[in-house]
Design a protein around this motif. Structure first.
Motif, short mmCIF file in Angstrom:
data_model
loop_
_atom_site.label_atom_id
_atom_site.label_comp_id
_atom_site.label_asym_id
_atom_site.label_seq_id
_atom_site.Cartn_x
_atom_site.Cartn_y
_atom_site.Cartn_z
N UNK A 45 0.84 -1.20 0.00
CA UNK A 45 0.00 0.00 0.00
C UNK A 45 0.88 1.24 0.00
N UNK A 46 0.47 2.22 -0.80
CA UNK A 46 1.22 3.46 -0.86
C UNK A 46 2.37 3.45 -1.85
N UNK A 47 2.57 2.32 -2.53
CA UNK A 47 3.67 2.23 -3.52
C UNK A 47 3.41 3.17 -4.69
N UNK A 48 4.41 3.95 -5.08
CA UNK A 48 4.31 4.88 -6.20
C UNK A 48 5.37 4.53 -7.25
N UNK A 49 4.89 4.13 -8.42
CA UNK A 49 5.83 3.72 -9.47
C UNK A 49 6.80 4.83 -9.82
N UNK A 50 6.32 6.07 -9.84
CA UNK A 50 7.17 7.18 -10.26
C UNK A 50 8.37 7.37 -9.33
N UNK A 51 8.26 6.94 -8.09
CA UNK A 51 9.33 7.13 -7.12
C UNK A 51 10.02 5.81 -6.78
N UNK A 52 9.72 4.77 -7.52
CA UNK A 52 10.25 3.44 -7.19
C UNK A 52 11.75 3.37 -7.49
N UNK A 53 12.46 2.64 -6.65
CA UNK A 53 13.89 2.42 -6.82
C UNK A 53 14.10 1.14 -7.64
N UNK A 54 14.53 1.30 -8.89
CA UNK A 54 14.68 0.15 -9.78
C UNK A 54 16.15 -0.21 -10.03
N UNK A 55 17.07 0.50 -9.42
CA UNK A 55 18.48 0.24 -9.67
C UNK A 55 19.10 -0.69 -8.62
N UNK A 56 18.61 -0.64 -7.41
CA UNK A 56 19.25 -1.40 -6.34
C UNK A 56 18.83 -2.86 -6.36
N UNK A 57 19.71 -3.73 -5.91
CA UNK A 57 19.45 -5.16 -5.77
C UNK A 57 19.57 -5.52 -4.29
N UNK A 58 18.68 -6.38 -3.82
CA UNK A 58 18.72 -6.80 -2.44
C UNK A 58 18.13 -8.20 -2.34
N UNK A 59 18.34 -8.90 -1.24
CA UNK A 59 17.75 -10.25 -1.11
C UNK A 59 16.23 -10.20 -1.20
N UNK A 60 15.67 -11.26 -1.74
CA UNK A 60 14.22 -11.32 -1.91
C UNK A 60 13.50 -11.15 -0.58
#
Length: 319
Positions: free
Chosen positions: A238-253
């Motif tokens: 809830x509250x997730x905003x695609x425009x502000x999403x972090x798509x560069x970082x990798x982390x454990x599932x």
């Protein structure tokens, strides 16, 4: 009365550019012949392959008006991962189950992904392209927009012919020179095509074994991780905003699970250490994916994000 010179001016004006283009193309081919000889291509192959070539107007037209990808992700997904393609994929998977098992064992690559790429590239080998590869590449190399790249591919294509892997008349592909059932560019053929059926030729046109194994080898050589998934569609918190999403970082599932991401059915994600990144489709609306290393390997085959997502989704459905 119209002066006589007016009758002559029109055809001469039209003929001059055509003559100039012909001379330019012939001079270009002379240079290619020299490059091919220095690359070790036999004189006989050079003569047979380059004699009588002319630029293909249709190739230039297609190169200059490539689509911008205006479809939304959802439109693209539903068109590409269609029920017809899924059913054809299941049938082809079943027909080639033993072959795919052997390929998967040798290259440690998921056979479902091999079949999905095969389906995406050439509709399971039924649409490999109708352009002569040599003619298409010569046209693009002469045109000048990306001449260095296509000239290199043209020399590589001549080496494929010289190696006897395919008859000249059968060397068909896309307008951009991608060849056979896997749609390999000639330079990729040189490095990554394999002779899986053991007949002495790497025949990605008519040998299903060679074509599918070559896809498997391509993925393996680009870092496929055995027994790891490619990724999955997920529900965002809830509250997730695609425009502000972090798509560069990798982390454990497991970290994404702690942040509130869930499986599409609402269940929890595995508490896994697998390296995971957030992926948003191009021109998408609401769908969100969490993807792993193998998703990036699929993108090495064909870079667009939506292509790789479609391959992943199709692979989940074909077997």
């Amino acid at each position: 009365m119209i002066p006589r010179r007016s009758f002559l001016a029109i055809p001469l004006a039209l003929a001059a550019p055509a003559r100039a283009a012909t001379a330019s193309f012939d001079a270009f081919l002379d240079g290619v012949r020299g490059d091919a000889r220095r690359a070790g291509v036999s004189p006989g192959t050079i003569q047979r392959a380059l004699s009588g070539l002319r630029p293909i107007d249709r190739v230039l037209e297609l190169d200059r008006r490539q689509p911008e990808g205006s479809l939304s992700w959802e439109e693209y997904r539903d068109r590409i991962v269609s029920q017809t393609r899924i059913e054809n994929g299941r049938r082809n998977y079943a027909e080639s189950r033993s072959l795919l098992s052997a390929i998967g064992t040798r290259y440690r690559v998921d056979p479902r992904v091999i079949v999905a790429i095969w389906g995406m590239e050439t509709n399971f080998g039924t649409n490999t392209g109708g352009f002569g590869v040599i003619e298409a590449l010569a046209t693009l190399a002469w045109d000048g927009r990306r001449s260095s790249y296509f000239r290199t591919e043209l020399i590589a294509a001549l080496k494929v012919l010289d190696g006897g892997h395919v008859a000249p008349a059968r060397m068909k592909g896309s307008w951009a020179g991608a060849m056979g059932q896997p749609q390999f560019m000639p330079s990729n053929f040189e490095r990554l095509a394999v002779d899986f059926d053991g007949d002495g030729r790497r025949d990605i046109w008519d040998s299903r074994a060679d074509a599918l194994a070559s896809i498997g080898n391509y993925l393996a050589r680009h870092g496929w991780r055995d027994e790891e998934p490619w990724g999955q569609a997920v529900l965002a918190p809830a509250g997730f905003e695609q425009e502000r999403a972090e798509t560069e970082s990798k982390r454990p599932l497991r970290d994404w699970s702690r942040m509130g991401f869930r499986r599409q059915d609402g269940g929890p994600l595995p508490a896994s250490e697998i390296e995971t990144g957030l992926v948003l489709p191009r021109n998408g609306t609401t769908q969100v994916f969490l993807c792993h290393k193998n998703f990036q390997v699929i993108r090495r085959y064909n870079p667009p994000v939506n292509y790789a997502l479609a391959v992943g989704l199709l692979s989940d459905r074909v077997a």
